[in-house]
Write a protein that holds these residues in place. Structure first.
Motif, short mmCIF file in Angstrom:
data_model
loop_
_atom_site.label_atom_id
_atom_site.label_comp_id
_atom_site.label_asym_id
_atom_site.label_seq_id
_atom_site.Cartn_x
_atom_site.Cartn_y
_atom_site.Cartn_z
N GLY A 132 0.82 -1.21 0.00
CA GLY A 132 0.00 0.00 0.00
C GLY A 132 0.85 1.25 0.00
N VAL A 133 2.13 1.12 0.40
CA VAL A 133 3.05 2.25 0.31
C VAL A 133 3.89 2.07 -0.95
N SER A 134 3.99 3.15 -1.73
CA SER A 134 4.69 3.05 -3.01
C SER A 134 5.35 4.38 -3.35
N ALA A 135 6.44 4.33 -4.12
CA ALA A 135 7.07 5.56 -4.61
C ALA A 135 6.78 5.72 -6.09
N CYS A 136 5.85 4.96 -6.60
CA CYS A 136 5.58 5.04 -8.05
C CYS A 136 4.08 4.91 -8.33
N ALA A 137 3.44 6.07 -8.48
CA ALA A 137 1.99 6.07 -8.73
C ALA A 137 1.67 5.36 -10.04
N VAL A 138 2.55 5.56 -10.99
CA VAL A 138 2.29 4.99 -12.31
C VAL A 138 2.34 3.45 -12.26
N CYS A 139 3.24 2.93 -11.41
CA CYS A 139 3.34 1.46 -11.31
C CYS A 139 2.17 0.90 -10.50
N ASP A 140 1.81 1.56 -9.42
CA ASP A 140 0.93 0.94 -8.44
C ASP A 140 -0.45 1.58 -8.30
N ARG A 145 -7.75 1.63 -7.81
CA ARG A 145 -8.84 2.17 -8.63
C ARG A 145 -10.10 2.34 -7.79
N GLY A 146 -10.69 3.52 -7.85
CA GLY A 146 -11.96 3.77 -7.17
C GLY A 146 -11.83 3.95 -5.66
N GLN A 147 -10.60 3.93 -5.15
CA GLN A 147 -10.40 4.08 -3.69
C GLN A 147 -9.77 5.45 -3.38
N LEU A 168 -7.67 7.76 -11.65
CA LEU A 168 -7.97 6.38 -11.29
C LEU A 168 -8.76 6.26 -10.00
N CYS A 169 -8.47 7.16 -9.07
CA CYS A 169 -8.95 6.98 -7.69
C CYS A 169 -10.14 7.91 -7.43
N ARG A 170 -10.83 7.60 -6.33
CA ARG A 170 -12.00 8.41 -5.99
C ARG A 170 -11.56 9.76 -5.43
N LYS A 171 -10.55 9.68 -4.54
CA LYS A 171 -10.10 10.92 -3.89
C LYS A 171 -8.60 10.85 -3.69
N VAL A 172 -7.92 11.97 -3.88
CA VAL A 172 -6.47 12.02 -3.68
C VAL A 172 -6.15 13.16 -2.71
N ARG A 190 -2.75 22.62 -12.78
CA ARG A 190 -3.44 21.40 -13.22
C ARG A 190 -3.97 20.64 -12.00
N VAL A 191 -3.10 20.46 -11.01
CA VAL A 191 -3.50 19.65 -9.86
C VAL A 191 -4.58 20.37 -9.03
N LYS A 192 -4.47 21.70 -8.97
CA LYS A 192 -5.46 22.47 -8.19
C LYS A 192 -6.83 22.46 -8.87
N SER A 193 -6.82 22.24 -10.18
CA SER A 193 -8.10 22.28 -10.90
C SER A 193 -8.87 20.96 -10.80
N LEU A 194 -8.23 19.93 -10.25
CA LEU A 194 -8.89 18.62 -10.22
C LEU A 194 -9.84 18.52 -9.02
N PRO A 195 -11.12 18.25 -9.27
CA PRO A 195 -12.10 18.31 -8.17
C PRO A 195 -11.88 17.25 -7.10
N ASN A 196 -11.26 16.12 -7.46
CA ASN A 196 -11.09 15.05 -6.44
C ASN A 196 -9.70 15.06 -5.81
N VAL A 197 -8.95 16.18 -5.98
CA VAL A 197 -7.67 16.31 -5.27
C VAL A 197 -7.83 17.35 -4.17
N GLU A 198 -7.52 16.94 -2.95
CA GLU A 198 -7.55 17.90 -1.83
C GLU A 198 -6.12 18.13 -1.38
N ILE A 199 -5.68 19.37 -1.42
CA ILE A 199 -4.30 19.67 -1.02
C ILE A 199 -4.28 20.03 0.47
N LEU A 200 -3.46 19.31 1.22
CA LEU A 200 -3.32 19.59 2.65
C LEU A 200 -2.02 20.36 2.84
N TRP A 201 -2.13 21.68 3.04
CA TRP A 201 -0.94 22.53 3.18
C TRP A 201 -0.35 22.39 4.57
N ASN A 202 0.92 22.74 4.69
CA ASN A 202 1.63 22.74 5.99
C ASN A 202 1.44 21.42 6.76
#
Ligand code: NDP
Length: 319
Positions: A132-140, A145-147, A168-172, A190-202
């Motif tokens: 579940g821990v990975s350094a490669c989003a493209v590989c893993d 999917r859907g999580q 791929l995922c429901r929420k990032v 690009r990343v800020k425009s994605l509705p299912n990406v929540e950025i956690l600052w600091n």
């Protein structure tokens, strides 16, 4: 221990190593290339490459590395599986040990060992690596999917991978340790425009949760001190890379991060006959095309070195 003498040894198989191999083969240097633990290097864990000239429609990273390899083979490069596990640059010719069992002496060595992913250093991150821990989003990413997933980092890689995961995922959740990102403006937007990406600052990661697989991540806001559990199944780390240079510590000059130092405008290291190209010596550009460019330089520098050696030998013999 078996032994062998080769003229030109190339260590590493990314764009730098294969380009060095293409040039060295064509120059009659009979290069032997060891691919290392990740044949093809970092590009084999990328998807679309759109910025390498000559591919007007783009190309998949793994395909591009197969093309590089095929081109090097076409000119006769001896490409081998194997990891160089030790070197000795204290005398001449240079020595390298492959897989702890095969000793090679080489007239010139071209180092193109690239860089590897960095980790946060949390015990839970190490324990759950591959679960579940990975350094490669493209590989893993596919496995989630859907999580819901989280990704740590705020550079171009993290932004790119967050966008990839968002497809791929429901929420990032994107975990950023400062109140701004290092990524280019384009990637940030690009990343800020994605509705299912929540950025956690600091935000810093305290622990990845789970016994045998990831069930969440505990994060803390460094400004407010507030802790929060993210209900995620995948935890991605995209916080940069470390050059693969531990092997060369006793012999080659490096900067404080471990990147090999080369003479300005060349690929020459501090040891005559040892050359470095690609990400292993590049703290600034780190692109496939710049790696390939320095691979070409390394082969040309090595060819010149061999010609000088031959001249010296000739002068000694005729003196
Ligand atoms: P970078 O070194 O650029 O960024 C690493 C990020 O990880 C930074 O935002 C850093 O935070 C953060 N970070 C580092 N350590 C930690 C930690 N312990 N905890 C939390 N966050 C941490 O690496 P990248 O891999 O993103 O990029 C490397 C190079 O490759 C860059 O030059 C980049 O531009 C390039 N690149 C280009 C691409 C393209 O053009 N398509 C795609 C991908 C990469 P902080 O900012 O606070 O230091």
């Amino acid at each position: 221990m078996t032994t062998e003498n080769v003229n030109c040894l190339i260590i590493g198989s990314g764009p730098a190593g294969y380009t060095a191999a293409i040039y060295a083969s064509r120059a009659g240097m009979k290069p032997v290339l060891y691919q290392g633990a990740q044949p093809g290097g970092q590009l084999t864990i990328t998807t679309e490459v759109d910025n390498f000239p000559g591919y007007p429609e783009g190309v998949q990273g793994p395909q591009m590395m197969m093309d590089f390899e095929a081109q090097a083979r076409r000119f006769g490069t001896d490409i081998r599986y194997g990891v160089v596990t030790a070197v000795d640059f204290s005398g001449y010719p240079h020595k390298a040990i492959v897989d702890d069992q095969h000793e090679i002496t080489a007239n010139v060595v071209i180092i193109s060992t690239g860089a590897s992913a960095k980790w946060l250093g949390l015990p839970s991150e190490m324990r759950l690596n591959g679960h579940g821990v990975s350094a490669c989003a493209v590989c893993d990413g596919f496995f989630f999917r859907g999580q819901d997933v989280a990704i740590v980092g705020a550079g171009d890689t993290a932004a790119e991978e967050a966008s990839y995961l968002a497809n791929l995922c429901r929420k990032v959740y994107m975990i950023v340790r400062r109140d701004e990102m290092r990524a280019s403006k384009f990637m940030q937007n690009r990343v800020k425009s994605l509705p299912n990406v929540e950025i956690l600052w600091n935000t810093e990661t305290q622990e990845v949760l789970g016994d045998n697989e990831v069930v969440g991540a505990r994060v803390k806001n460094a400004v407010t001190g507030e802790e929060r559990i993210l209900d995620v199944k995948g935890f991605f780390v995209a916080i940069g890379h470390k050059p693969n240079t531990d092997l060369f510590k006793s012999y080659l000059d490096m900067d404080e991060s471990g990147y090999l130092l080369t003479e300005k405008g060349s690929t020459r290291t501090n040891i005559p006959g040892v050359f470095a190209c690609g990400d292993v010596q590049d703290t600034i550009y780190r692109q496939a095309v710049t790696a390939a460019g320095t691979g070409c330089m390394a082969a040309l520098d090595a060819e010149r070195f061999l010609a000088m050696k031959e001249m010296e030998l000739h002068e000694v013999q005729t003196a």
